[in-house]
Scaffold this motif. Structure first.
Motif, PDB file in Angstrom:
ATOM      1  N   ARG A  79      -8.481  -0.211   5.987  1.00 57.52           N
ATOM      2  CA  ARG A  79      -8.120  -1.131   7.058  1.00 57.52           C
ATOM      3  C   ARG A  79      -8.474  -2.568   6.679  1.00 57.52           C
ATOM      4  N   SER A 115      -2.386  -8.566   5.481  1.00 53.79           N
ATOM      5  CA  SER A 115      -1.655  -9.078   6.644  1.00 53.79           C
ATOM      6  C   SER A 115      -1.873 -10.580   6.804  1.00 53.79           C
ATOM      7  N   ALA A 149      -0.112   2.416   8.758  1.00 60.25           N
ATOM      8  CA  ALA A 149      -0.928   1.198   8.706  1.00 60.25           C
ATOM      9  C   ALA A 149      -1.281   0.728  10.109  1.00 60.25           C
ATOM     10  N   ARG A 187       0.846  -1.192   0.000  1.00 64.92           N
ATOM     11  CA  ARG A 187       0.000   0.000   0.000  1.00 64.92           C
ATOM     12  C   ARG A 187       0.883   1.245   0.000  1.00 64.92           C
ATOM     13  N   LEU A 194      -5.817  -3.816   4.362  1.00 62.71           N
ATOM     14  CA  LEU A 194      -4.601  -4.115   5.120  1.00 62.71           C
ATOM     15  C   LEU A 194      -4.741  -5.409   5.913  1.00 62.71           C
TER      16      LEU A 194
END
Length: 305
Positions: free
Chosen positions: A107, A114, A43, A36, A110
């Motif tokens: 979010r 993750s 983040a 990103r 992300l």
């Protein structure tokens, strides 16, 4: 403050090697974390703000960052339309950060990436290796969390101290067969836990109070530990042993050679802790109505680690 023995050169070298491996493998060396257009600091802030928003002061304490750096990160996220920061109506000095709709969407992206990164760390390993890595990570997480806990001497009337003492009483009320009424106990008056008559320690994790312990220093008598409590979610971090070591050192510093405490039979984990720390069970030395066991420890000579 009591610490264990200093780390040797080999231990320090291993920690640095571990840090290099982790930072390289999880991609924190890049400005574009998880692919990103933002560094890991932004983040992480999006993740910590979460769905419900977060007090900016709590964000700083949770991440261990200075106010200037957090403010810069928030301004950058605000400029992108991902976060709004507004003062609370009751106290305009307190600011709350909240995710916008775009921030919640970012979010979520992300979070997905993750998960993919975590999967990529495990994918090359066989099942046994995965179990070992996950177990090792859990242990590292626990120990690093323990290393972030601070112990500070505070006034017993400090808000964090009062929070711990209320929680202490509430837990004893649930766990003791007879319940617990502080008015019936021999708990010291707060004045007995202030210098020069004593002291009161509060443990904090990410700025939140998670434990307490008091030390009475009566003239011409042994030092005595009172009101030791650790929040359930902060147990298994070694805080009980750390409190005992700190209070032992403080008592020795005040010229005491005996340290006392009493406890209830319902507190079996505490009983095991005291015995493992070198306390010996003795005859009752007070009329505490909630005590079933009384302990002493001689603290002359080298302190126990």
């Amino acid at each position: 403050m009591v610490h264990g023995r200093a780390a040797d050169a080999a231990q320090i070298d291993q920690v640095r090697r571990f840090n290099r491996t982790v930072t390289e493998r999880v991609g924190v060396l890049h400005d574009h974390y998880l692919g990103r257009d933002r560094p890991i600091g932004e983040a992480r802030l999006l993740w910590e703000i979460g769905e419900r928003g977060q007090d900016v002061r709590r964000l700083r304490e949770r991440l261990g960052l200075d106010s200037g750096y957090v403010s810069r990160l928030l301004r950058s996220l605000e400029a992108e339309g991902l976060v709004s920061v507004e003062p609370q109506p009751r106290d305009r000095r307190v600011r709350t950060a909240r995710l916008t709709a775009a921030g919640r969407a970012e979010r979520a992206v992300l979070d997905g990436r993750s998960n993919e990164l975590a999967g990529s760390l495990l994918a090359p390993l066989n099942a046994a290796q995965r179990d070992r890595l996950v177990a090792a990570m859990a242990e590292v997480d626990r120990l690093l969390t323990a290393a972030t806990v601070t112990l500070d001497a505070v006034d017993p009337d400090h808000p964090d101290a009062r929070h711990c003492l209320r929680s202490y009483s509430a837990e004893l009320q649930k766990r003791f067969e007879t319940g617990f009424d502080a008015a019936l106990s021999l708990l010291p008056d707060p004045g007995e836990l202030r210098p020069p008559h004593g002291l009161f320690l509060v443990a904090r994790l990410h700025g939140e109070p998670v434990g307490c312990a008091g030390l009475k220093l009566p003239p011409g008598a042994p030092a005595e530990i009172k009101r030791m409590w650790v929040a359930p979610h902060a147990r298994r971090l070694g805080l009980g042993r750390r409190f005992l070591a700190e209070l032992e050192e403080r008592a020795a510093r005040h010229g005491r050679d005996v340290l006392r405490l009493d406890t209830n039979k319902a507190l079996d984990a505490a009983l095991g802790l005291y015995r493992s720390f070198g306390f010996q069970e003795v005859a009752a030395f007070n009329d505490e109505p909630y005590a079933h066991h009384w302990f002493e420890k001689r603290i002359t000579g080298p302190l126990q680690e």
